[in-house]
Design a protein around this motif. Sequence first.
Motif, PDB file in Angstrom:
ATOM      1  N   SER A 291       5.109   8.605 109.994  1.00  0.00           N
ATOM      2  CA  SER A 291       5.270   8.327 108.493  1.00  0.00           C
ATOM      3  C   SER A 291       4.219   7.720 107.917  1.00  0.00           C
ATOM      4  O   SER A 291       3.396   6.998 108.503  1.00  0.00           O
ATOM      5  N   GLU A 292       4.226   7.743 106.542  1.00  0.00           N
ATOM      6  CA  GLU A 292       3.055   7.296 105.863  1.00  0.00           C
ATOM      7  C   GLU A 292       3.761   6.165 104.766  1.00  0.00           C
ATOM      8  O   GLU A 292       4.384   6.525 103.998  1.00  0.00           O
ATOM      9  N   ARG A 293       3.163   5.005 104.414  1.00  0.00           N
ATOM     10  CA  ARG A 293       3.438   4.292 103.506  1.00  0.00           C
ATOM     11  C   ARG A 293       2.413   3.810 102.985  1.00  0.00           C
ATOM     12  O   ARG A 293       1.213   3.335 103.375  1.00  0.00           O
TER      13      ARG A 293
ATOM     14  N   VAL B 235       7.257   4.764 100.604  1.00  0.00           N
ATOM     15  CA  VAL B 235       6.925   5.725 101.824  1.00  0.00           C
ATOM     16  C   VAL B 235       6.358   6.992 101.029  1.00  0.00           C
ATOM     17  O   VAL B 235       7.266   7.645 100.264  1.00  0.00           O
TER      18      VAL B 235
ATOM     19  N   PRO C  44       9.467  10.159 107.500  1.00  0.00           N
ATOM     20  CA  PRO C  44       9.371  10.359 109.070  1.00  0.00           C
ATOM     21  C   PRO C  44       9.428  11.736 109.645  1.00  0.00           C
ATOM     22  O   PRO C  44      10.559  12.496 109.143  1.00  0.00           O
TER      23      PRO C  44
ATOM     24  N   GLU D 155       3.803   4.355 111.696  1.00  0.00           N
ATOM     25  CA  GLU D 155       3.622   4.267 110.349  1.00  0.00           C
ATOM     26  C   GLU D 155       2.154   3.859 110.098  1.00  0.00           C
ATOM     27  O   GLU D 155       1.733   3.029 110.287  1.00  0.00           O
TER      28      GLU D 155
END
Length: 248
Positions: A27-29, A45, A49, A113
Amino acid sequence: MATSINLNLLGDNYPVFPMSTVQVLYSERYQKLRYDSSVPLEDYVTTLPTSLLFLQIPHQFILHPPSHHAYLTSALSHLNLPPQFLHQIISLALNLATNNSLLGSYFIVAGLEYLRVEQANDDDEILRAEFRDMVNAGVAPSDDIDDLLNDFMNLLNGFGWESESTEEGASTSAIDELVKNGGFVASSSQERQGFDVGFTCSVCLEEPQAGDKLIRMNCSHVYHQSCLLPWLQRHNACPNCRCKLDEQ
């Protein structure tokens, strides 16, 4: 903008699946921080995910640790994980297989992440982010948020808190003269100093305490010295009545 990758490992000795399983989620935040604080102005986010790998390990490899290690290394290597993350996943898997009484079966979820962190260095940007937090918390209405943000900024500008002010501050000589002529120290009796009991500095909204350094401008408004001087370095006017310092 700073970037980093975080790893969150969840291991279970009692899997739902009939054989040992390793799942890798990505996932990217995004976070935006105040320039003077680690408290996020924005934190959300950007990529939900998603599964990068769902690996089921044959039981014959579980019973032989070197083969178990080699199988995991081969299967995970194509993900190009940082070496320390690869080591953590494999170590957890080997430990669970060794310590588990259910023939070495386990279920591991590795959450990767990717974090992008940016520091806000613009007052207008900080105020807008804080206002969005108020909207998200239900403190401010969410209808026509852009119009509300503009009204909010205009209101602040009306009180002299320009986010992108082009006004020049007072000269060093004018500030020094003000400190020399208008500076004094608060005593325990405010009445003897020309202002009422309960008076507060209109910058910090706190009541002066005995020993505080104060400044009385020629327009009669009184402030803490530590509150007023930073203001005068950016603005050549009283924060309250806007009377110009060089005209006093």
